[in-house]
Design an enzyme around this catalytic site. Structure first.
Site, PDB file in Angstrom:
ATOM      1  N   ARG A 126     -12.593 -27.499  42.049  1.00 18.16           N
ATOM      2  CA  ARG A 126     -12.329 -28.257  40.815  1.00 18.16           C
ATOM      3  C   ARG A 126     -12.267 -29.750  41.088  1.00 18.16           C
ATOM      4  O   ARG A 126     -11.801 -30.525  40.251  1.00 18.16           O
ATOM      5  CB  ARG A 126     -11.038 -27.789  40.172  1.00 18.16           C
ATOM      6  CG  ARG A 126      -9.839 -27.875  41.079  1.00 18.16           C
ATOM      7  CD  ARG A 126      -8.606 -27.641  40.284  1.00 18.16           C
ATOM      8  NE  ARG A 126      -7.479 -27.348  41.141  1.00 18.16           N
ATOM      9  CZ  ARG A 126      -6.271 -27.129  40.677  1.00 18.16           C
ATOM     10  NH1 ARG A 126      -6.052 -27.183  39.392  1.00 18.16           N
ATOM     11  NH2 ARG A 126      -5.289 -26.860  41.500  1.00 18.16           N
ATOM     12  N   GLY A 159     -12.095 -24.452  37.274  1.00 17.93           N
ATOM     13  CA  GLY A 159     -12.429 -25.824  37.654  1.00 17.93           C
ATOM     14  C   GLY A 159     -11.561 -26.874  36.986  1.00 17.93           C
ATOM     15  O   GLY A 159     -11.802 -28.070  37.124  1.00 17.93           O
ATOM     16  N   ARG A 216      -8.789 -39.285  41.991  1.00 23.06           N
ATOM     17  CA  ARG A 216      -8.176 -39.518  43.302  1.00 23.06           C
ATOM     18  C   ARG A 216      -9.063 -40.453  44.104  1.00 23.06           C
ATOM     19  O   ARG A 216     -10.288 -40.460  43.933  1.00 23.06           O
ATOM     20  CB  ARG A 216      -8.051 -38.209  44.081  1.00 23.06           C
ATOM     21  CG  ARG A 216      -7.501 -37.056  43.310  1.00 23.06           C
ATOM     22  CD  ARG A 216      -6.997 -35.993  44.236  1.00 23.06           C
ATOM     23  NE  ARG A 216      -8.040 -35.162  44.833  1.00 23.06           N
ATOM     24  CZ  ARG A 216      -7.780 -34.018  45.453  1.00 23.06           C
ATOM     25  NH1 ARG A 216      -6.531 -33.607  45.584  1.00 23.06           N
ATOM     26  NH2 ARG A 216      -8.737 -33.289  45.972  1.00 23.06           N
ATOM     27  N   ARG A 223     -11.708 -32.539  55.187  1.00 22.31           N
ATOM     28  CA  ARG A 223     -10.571 -31.762  55.682  1.00 22.31           C
ATOM     29  C   ARG A 223     -10.935 -31.043  56.971  1.00 22.31           C
ATOM     30  O   ARG A 223     -12.120 -30.942  57.308  1.00 22.31           O
ATOM     31  CB  ARG A 223     -10.212 -30.688  54.638  1.00 22.31           C
ATOM     32  CG  ARG A 223      -9.900 -31.253  53.287  1.00 22.31           C
ATOM     33  CD  ARG A 223     -10.676 -30.515  52.193  1.00 22.31           C
ATOM     34  NE  ARG A 223     -10.591 -31.264  50.930  1.00 22.31           N
ATOM     35  CZ  ARG A 223      -9.571 -31.184  50.099  1.00 22.31           C
ATOM     36  NH1 ARG A 223      -8.609 -30.323  50.346  1.00 22.31           N
ATOM     37  NH2 ARG A 223      -9.518 -31.930  49.009  1.00 22.31           N
ATOM     38  N   ASP A 293      -7.373 -26.091  54.861  1.00 23.31           N
ATOM     39  CA  ASP A 293      -8.230 -26.800  53.899  1.00 23.31           C
ATOM     40  C   ASP A 293      -7.467 -27.927  53.212  1.00 23.31           C
ATOM     41  O   ASP A 293      -8.063 -28.728  52.494  1.00 23.31           O
ATOM     42  CB  ASP A 293      -8.793 -25.836  52.853  1.00 23.31           C
ATOM     43  CG  ASP A 293      -7.702 -25.041  52.146  1.00 23.31           C
ATOM     44  OD1 ASP A 293      -6.916 -24.388  52.840  1.00 23.31           O
ATOM     45  OD2 ASP A 293      -7.621 -25.099  50.907  1.00 23.31           O
ATOM     46  N   ASN A 294      -6.157 -27.983  53.436  1.00 21.62           N
ATOM     47  CA  ASN A 294      -5.359 -29.056  52.847  1.00 21.62           C
ATOM     48  C   ASN A 294      -4.916 -30.063  53.907  1.00 21.62           C
ATOM     49  O   ASN A 294      -3.939 -30.784  53.715  1.00 21.62           O
ATOM     50  CB  ASN A 294      -4.151 -28.474  52.119  1.00 21.62           C
ATOM     51  CG  ASN A 294      -4.556 -27.705  50.866  1.00 21.62           C
ATOM     52  OD1 ASN A 294      -5.627 -27.944  50.307  1.00 21.62           O
ATOM     53  ND2 ASN A 294      -3.733 -26.775  50.439  1.00 21.62           N
ATOM     54  N   ASP A 303      -3.987 -33.217  48.728  1.00 26.18           N
ATOM     55  CA  ASP A 303      -3.791 -32.029  47.882  1.00 26.18           C
ATOM     56  C   ASP A 303      -2.326 -31.786  47.533  1.00 26.18           C
ATOM     57  O   ASP A 303      -1.651 -30.942  48.117  1.00 26.18           O
ATOM     58  CB  ASP A 303      -4.399 -30.772  48.536  1.00 26.18           C
ATOM     59  CG  ASP A 303      -5.892 -30.704  48.257  1.00 26.18           C
ATOM     60  OD1 ASP A 303      -6.470 -31.724  47.825  1.00 26.18           O
ATOM     61  OD2 ASP A 303      -6.484 -29.637  48.468  1.00 26.18           O
TER      62      ASP A 303
HETATM   63  P1  AMP Z   1      -5.454 -25.292  46.761  1.00 25.79           P
HETATM   64  O1  AMP Z   1      -4.486 -24.191  46.984  1.00 25.79           O
HETATM   65  O2  AMP Z   1      -5.162 -26.117  45.528  1.00 25.79           O
HETATM   66  O3  AMP Z   1      -5.644 -26.138  47.948  1.00 25.79           O
HETATM   67  O4  AMP Z   1      -6.866 -24.616  46.414  1.00 25.79           O
HETATM   68  C1  AMP Z   1      -7.474 -23.670  47.249  1.00 25.79           C
HETATM   69  C2  AMP Z   1      -8.881 -23.435  46.783  1.00 25.79           C
HETATM   70  O5  AMP Z   1      -8.906 -22.967  45.444  1.00 25.79           O
HETATM   71  C3  AMP Z   1      -9.765 -24.667  46.803  1.00 25.79           C
HETATM   72  O6  AMP Z   1     -11.051 -24.262  47.153  1.00 25.79           O
HETATM   73  C4  AMP Z   1      -9.725 -25.131  45.376  1.00 25.79           C
HETATM   74  O7  AMP Z   1     -10.836 -25.900  45.016  1.00 25.79           O
HETATM   75  C5  AMP Z   1      -9.700 -23.815  44.633  1.00 25.79           C
HETATM   76  N1  AMP Z   1      -9.084 -23.932  43.305  1.00 25.79           N
HETATM   77  C6  AMP Z   1      -7.781 -24.093  43.002  1.00 25.79           C
HETATM   78  N2  AMP Z   1      -7.607 -24.150  41.673  1.00 25.79           N
HETATM   79  C7  AMP Z   1      -8.826 -24.018  41.105  1.00 25.79           C
HETATM   80  C8  AMP Z   1      -9.311 -24.005  39.763  1.00 25.79           C
HETATM   81  N3  AMP Z   1      -8.502 -24.122  38.716  1.00 25.79           N
HETATM   82  N4  AMP Z   1     -10.634 -23.867  39.584  1.00 25.79           N
HETATM   83  C9  AMP Z   1     -11.469 -23.742  40.626  1.00 25.79           C
HETATM   84  N5  AMP Z   1     -11.093 -23.733  41.902  1.00 25.79           N
HETATM   85  C10 AMP Z   1      -9.779 -23.876  42.151  1.00 25.79           C
HETATM   86 MG    MG Z   2      -6.676 -27.692  48.411  1.00 21.22          MG
END
Ligand code: AMP
Ligand code: MG
Length: 550
Positions: A126, A159, A216, A223, A293-294, A303
């Site tokens: 997203r 997204g 941002r 990452r 990934d963060n 993130d």
């Molecule tokens: P996060 O836990 O926020 O670091 O996200 C982990 C993964 O989930 C990453 O690949 C994000 O891009 C994806 N992600 C989180 N929320 C969404 C969303 N609402 N739509 C699409 N991808 C998401």
């Molecule tokens: Mg993330």
């Protein structure tokens, strides 16, 4: 609004006084995508991508964009004019409704370990990077929209991002910047005018919530996971290309006779990560989701999701309800988790090395750097020139004491600098002494009986230790106040700003950001922002615990 340190320091820069211009009038750069290979497919259908560092995507338009917040200081650094009218091309760009000629938006491909397990491809699901621009310091900065619609990495999600999590990211990343902690930043927060459905408590009750887009900004959002996905798929040529790209563009100090030194680079990543996590520990910040990934390869806080700030000192505390059983990412575990994440990065980068010794040395450097930095920080927090072996029991007893009864981490340390170490008469009276730190205790009972006796005893030992310092009180207090912020982005402050915005009132957000711009200053007129978390916030969702729903 007061000016921050950026603004002051920039005035000595040759470009600092150039007039700001509309975002649309910038020259746009797209170095990342012009130097690294693209996914050949160009649609937003979720898919596994291979042999590519990114996918070309377009943001999905939103119906009624409204600018809710704007970072004046970041805009100044970038040289961007604030859009002052309701319909403005800058606003259209910042919500994803307009892609300027010259911008080449993309979603990055990355993978990651989530909660200790390899999760495969994740990617920008997203987040969409619009382009890169040069700021007034001639530093390349990526502009990235979070919540701008689906990408090939969205998997089953939409997204989008909800307003509450976007407000939290906007405010916290700016607050971290003012605390002088490495972080990605946020230029704008835009209400999209569209609703987003979320099951906030994961209890089977999804409801529509306002959606938002944050722009941002960081030199790069790369990452650990961008490298991991390549190694995991055996794409070693690409792994090398991405590493070279990152070193050449972001780690020029790691070039050795014109060639990237992977060893120097890995060591620098380990060093920066150690410093970063030490800074989080200094101010009581808990990231909440330290998945690989963060983790920023530049050593930035990245993130902002279910993060939180320590209120009472509890090493086991985590704001993330998704992590409440295992507490993998709790406050006290952050240094070890950073080390574990670096170990995963070391495994990933191994194909670039002849043997593993330089990687092991990097991991050892992390440990050494963290220990040295934390010791130095603790010395600053306590007002000592350095921590010595003789201080061990004083420190052990301090942290035991803080944990024994609910004691506010931020207030307790800040108040230590107010102790009247030079006034013997005040020091003789237990009650008087206790008064200096009493605002840190959440429970009145902690101020009487045995606990109070223990606190007083510890304070007397501490004052005696301070008495051995060679520094002047003025100098010592200045250093302590610089290590112990008075104002941090307390969890409930975020919720108050969100609640007010939901009613169309942005004054709480603006007032809070104003105070957080000078977190180390006394600002006596804003004392209430420095107080303990109010009781109503103890169990309220968003104030003490958050799910990953965002
Ligand atoms: P996060 O836990 O926020 O670091 O996200 C982990 C993964 O989930 C990453 O690949 C994000 O891009 C994806 N992600 C989180 N929320 C969404 C969303 N609402 N739509 C699409 N991808 C998401
Ligand atoms: Mg993330």
């Amino acid at each position: 609004m007061s000016q921050d340190s950026d603004v002051h320091s920039s005035s000595s820069h040759p470009f600092a006084n150039q007039p700001a211009i509309d975002l649309c009038d910038f020259s746009f750069h797209n170095k990342f995508i012009s130097e690294l290979p693209a996914d050949p497919i160009q649609n937003n259908k979720p898919r596994q991508v291979s042999q590519a560092c990114f996918s070309h995507v377009e943001p999905t338009p939103v119906p009624e964009p409204r600018l809710l917040a704007w970072s004046e200081s970041l805009a100044h650094q970038l040289g961007i004019l604030r859009p002052l009218v309701v319909h403005h091309p800058t606003l259209d760009v910042l919500c994803g409704n307009l892609v300027m000629p010259g911008m080449r938006p993309y979603a990055a491909r990355y993978g990651g370990h989530q909660f200790g397990h390899w999760a495969g491809q994740l990617g920008d699901g997203r987040a969409i990077t619009l382009t890169e621009i040069m700021d007034r310091f001639s530093q390349r900065q990526e502009l990235q929209l979070k919540g701008a619609g689906p990408t090939p990495y969205s998997r089953t999600a939409d997204g989008r991002a909800v307003l509450r999590s976007s407000v939290r990211e906007f405010m916290c990343s700016e607050a971290m910047h003012y605390l002088d902690i490495p972080t990605t930043r946020a230029l704008s927060l835009v209400d999209t005018g569209a609703m987003v459905v979320r099951d906030m408590f994961y209890d089977g009750n999804p409801i529509p919530e306002p959606g938002a887009v944050v722009c941002r900004v960081a030199p790069s959002f790369i990452r650990f996971g961008n490298f991991q996905i390549l190694a995991a798929n055996g794409e070693h040529d690409l792994l090398k290309r991405l590493a070279d790209y990152v070193i050449i563009n972001y780690f020029p100090e790691c070039m050795d006779q014109g060639l990237p030194s992977y060893e120097q680079w890995f060591h620098e990543v380990c060093r920066r990560t150690a410093v970063l996590v030490k800074e989080w520990m200094r101010v009581g910040f808990v990231h909440g989701v330290m998945n690989t990934d963060n983790m920023s390869i530049l050593g930035l806080t990245i993130d902002y999701g279910p993060y939180g700030w320590l209120e009472s000192y509890e090493p086991q505390w985590t704001p993330n309800t998704t992590d409440s059983a295992g507490r993998r990412y709790c406050y006290g575990s952050q240094p070890q988790i950073a080390h574990w994440n670096l170990l995963q990065l070391a495994n990933t980068l191994y194909p670039l090395f002849v043997n593993k010794t330089p990687l092991e040395n990097g991991l050892a450097l992390f440990v050494k750097t963290y220990e040295q930095e934390w010791s130095k920080t603790l010395a600053d927090k306590l007002g000592f020139l350095e921590i010595t072996a003789d201080d061990e029991s004083l420190l052990i007893d301090l942290f035991k004491l803080l944990e024994a009864e609910e004691t506010d981490f931020t207030i307790f340390f800040r108040k230590l600098a107010t102790l009247p170490v030079d006034h013997q008469s005040l020091l003789n009276d237990d009650r008087e002494l206790l008064k200096f730190v009493q605002s840190a205790f959440y429970i009145d009972a902690a101020l009487t009986g045995k606990h109070a006796d223990r606190v007083v005893l510890w304070l007397r030992r501490y004052i005696a230790r301070i008495g051995k310092e060679k520094r002047s009180t003025i100098e010592r207090v200045a250093i302590m106040n610089r290590a112990n912020p008075k104002y941090v982005f307390r969890n409930y402050l975020a919720q108050l700003a969100i609640d007010a915005l939901a009613l169309g009132d942005d004054s709480v957000l603006l007032d809070t950001m104003h105070v957080l711009q000078r977190p180390y200053d006394e600002q006596p007129e804003f004392e209430r922002y420095a107080e303990r978390r109010p009781e109503w916030a103890r169990h309220r969702a968003g104030c003490s615990a958050l799910s990953c729903s965002s």
